[in-house]
Design an enzyme around this catalytic site. Structure first.
Site, PDB file in Angstrom:
ATOM      1  N   LYS A   1       0.837  -1.196   0.000  1.00 21.66           N
ATOM      2  CA  LYS A   1       0.000   0.000   0.000  1.00 21.66           C
ATOM      3  C   LYS A   1       0.877   1.253   0.000  1.00 21.66           C
ATOM      4  CE  LYS A   1      -3.893  -2.432   1.946  1.00 21.66           C
ATOM      5  NZ  LYS A   1      -4.713  -2.860   3.097  1.00 21.66           N
TER       6      LYS A   1
ATOM      7  N   ASP B   1     -11.224   2.567   3.309  1.00 22.55           N
ATOM      8  CA  ASP B   1     -11.506   1.127   3.152  1.00 22.55           C
ATOM      9  C   ASP B   1     -12.991   0.877   2.882  1.00 22.55           C
ATOM     10  OD1 ASP B   1      -9.498  -0.817   3.232  1.00 22.55           O
ATOM     11  OD2 ASP B   1      -9.174  -0.546   5.388  1.00 22.55           O
TER      12      ASP B   1
ATOM     13  N   GLN C   1      -4.852  -1.630   9.152  1.00 17.43           N
ATOM     14  CA  GLN C   1      -4.734  -2.958   8.543  1.00 17.43           C
ATOM     15  C   GLN C   1      -5.359  -4.016   9.459  1.00 17.43           C
ATOM     16  OE1 GLN C   1      -3.637  -3.474   5.456  1.00 17.43           O
ATOM     17  NE2 GLN C   1      -3.990  -5.662   5.597  1.00 17.43           N
TER      18      GLN C   1
HETATM   19  N1  GUN Z   1      -6.798  -7.009   5.560  1.00 11.98           N
HETATM   20  C1  GUN Z   1      -7.050  -7.772   4.468  1.00 11.98           C
HETATM   21  N2  GUN Z   1      -7.644  -7.017   3.517  1.00 11.98           N
HETATM   22  C2  GUN Z   1      -7.772  -5.776   4.014  1.00 11.98           C
HETATM   23  C3  GUN Z   1      -8.294  -4.549   3.490  1.00 11.98           C
HETATM   24  O1  GUN Z   1      -8.801  -4.457   2.366  1.00 11.98           O
HETATM   25  N3  GUN Z   1      -8.224  -3.490   4.320  1.00 11.98           N
HETATM   26  C4  GUN Z   1      -7.692  -3.555   5.559  1.00 11.98           C
HETATM   27  N4  GUN Z   1      -7.691  -2.447   6.301  1.00 11.98           N
HETATM   28  N5  GUN Z   1      -7.210  -4.665   6.073  1.00 11.98           N
HETATM   29  C5  GUN Z   1      -7.245  -5.772   5.295  1.00 11.98           C
END
Ligand code: GUN
Length: 283
Positions: free
Chosen positions: A52, A119, A96
């Site tokens: 990211k 998100d 996350q």
């Molecule tokens: N963990 C696995 N996929 C995601 C996601 O799309 N966003 C976040 N914040 N955590 C994750």
């Protein structure tokens, strides 16, 4: 022989478009920014967070990184979120998941300001999506819509079947397909005759979380098949929820794993960060 829907190429196009839009914002004196919070030492999460941050760098979005120890308390995490919520230089906040067990994920998701919820997991974002208001869309299902549109798949009027009903994929996927005027059915592991339902689909989106579960016997001739699953298969190989070798000959278009839906999630996250900066600056 199915046409392969190339998620790597399409996600790259979206990142390039976002990079151009972010650069245009910068010319107006606005720097889009994302705060990324990682708690603990989960190795998979560390990889996701690194990717990211790399995507932020590529698109010109400023990333602020908060890597907190496993022992961080819920109160400490909530306090950081409060601080970022009120920081005008931060447009998006991403925590996350999964979080360490002693932290209540729901409480954390709800604490993020819906204006910065890139998100799309906050109940307000989910509600806005359901009633067709402007708000952040969950990145993976939003990515699936882009894969379909950019592969010239007509959603309007089509029979769309979503296999899986999770909060992160299945449910928002159904909402987005409805918004695009698809005729949508959601089914799942408890559906009585799953084959009978999936066989109706012109567009079949599979997010059931079981490796290679959907074979050709579940798929109508000429269907478009989107595989949201990702699993380890042996030491090195990855596979999805769809048995690719079996389904590819009957589908008209299909996403591979890897290189299908996977890369779309981060591309859509970048776009959400850009949108957050636009909204917060009333553009
Ligand atoms: N963990 C696995 N996929 C995601 C996601 O799309 N966003 C976040 N914040 N955590 C994750």
């Amino acid at each position: 022989m199915a046409e392969i829907i190339d998620g790597k190429k399409i996600s790259q196009d979206i990142k390039d478009e976002t990079r151009d839009k972010v650069a245009a914002l910068k010319e107006k004196g606005i720097e889009a920014s994302l705060a990324v919070i990682l708690v603990g030492n989960d190795p998979a999460s560390a990889v996701y967070v690194r990717n990211k941050k790399k995507a932020c760098e590529y698109t010109g979005i400023k990333s602020l990184s908060y890597e907190l120890p496993e022992e961080t308390t819920e109160a400490e995490l909530l306090e950081l979120i409060d601080k970022l919520n009120s920081d005008k230089t931060v447009n998006g906040i991403l925590v996350q998941l999964p979080l360490p067990k002693h932290i209540n994920e729901d409480a954390v998701i709800k604490r993020i300001s819906p204006d910065k919820d890139v998100d799309g997991f906050h109940p307000e974002s989910v509600g806005r999506l359901s009633i067709g208001e402007r708000g952040f869309q969950s990145c993976t299902p939003a990515g699936v819509i882009q894969l379909l549109k950019r592969s010239n798949v007509q959603i309007e009027g089509s029979e769309c079947v979503v296999v899986g009903r999770s909060n992160i994929v299945g449910k928002p996927m159904a909402m987005l397909l409805i918004r695009e005027n698809g005729t949508v059915t959601v089914c799942h592991s408890r559906t009585k005759d799953l084959r009978e339902v999936t066989k109706r689909a012109d567009i079949l989106v599979v997010a059931i979380g079981k490796p290679e579960f959907i074979d050709a016997s579940y798929v109508k001739d000429g269907a478009v098949v989107i595989d949201v699953g990702i699993h380890r298969k042996g030491e090195k190989k990855l596979c999805g929820d769809v048995d690719y070798a079996s389904v590819e000959p009957v589908a008209s278009k299909i996403t591979p794993v890897p290189g299908g839906v996977g890369p779309m999630t981060i591309a859509m996250l970048m776009n959400n960060c850009y949108e957050a900066a636009v909204m917060q600056n009333n553009l």
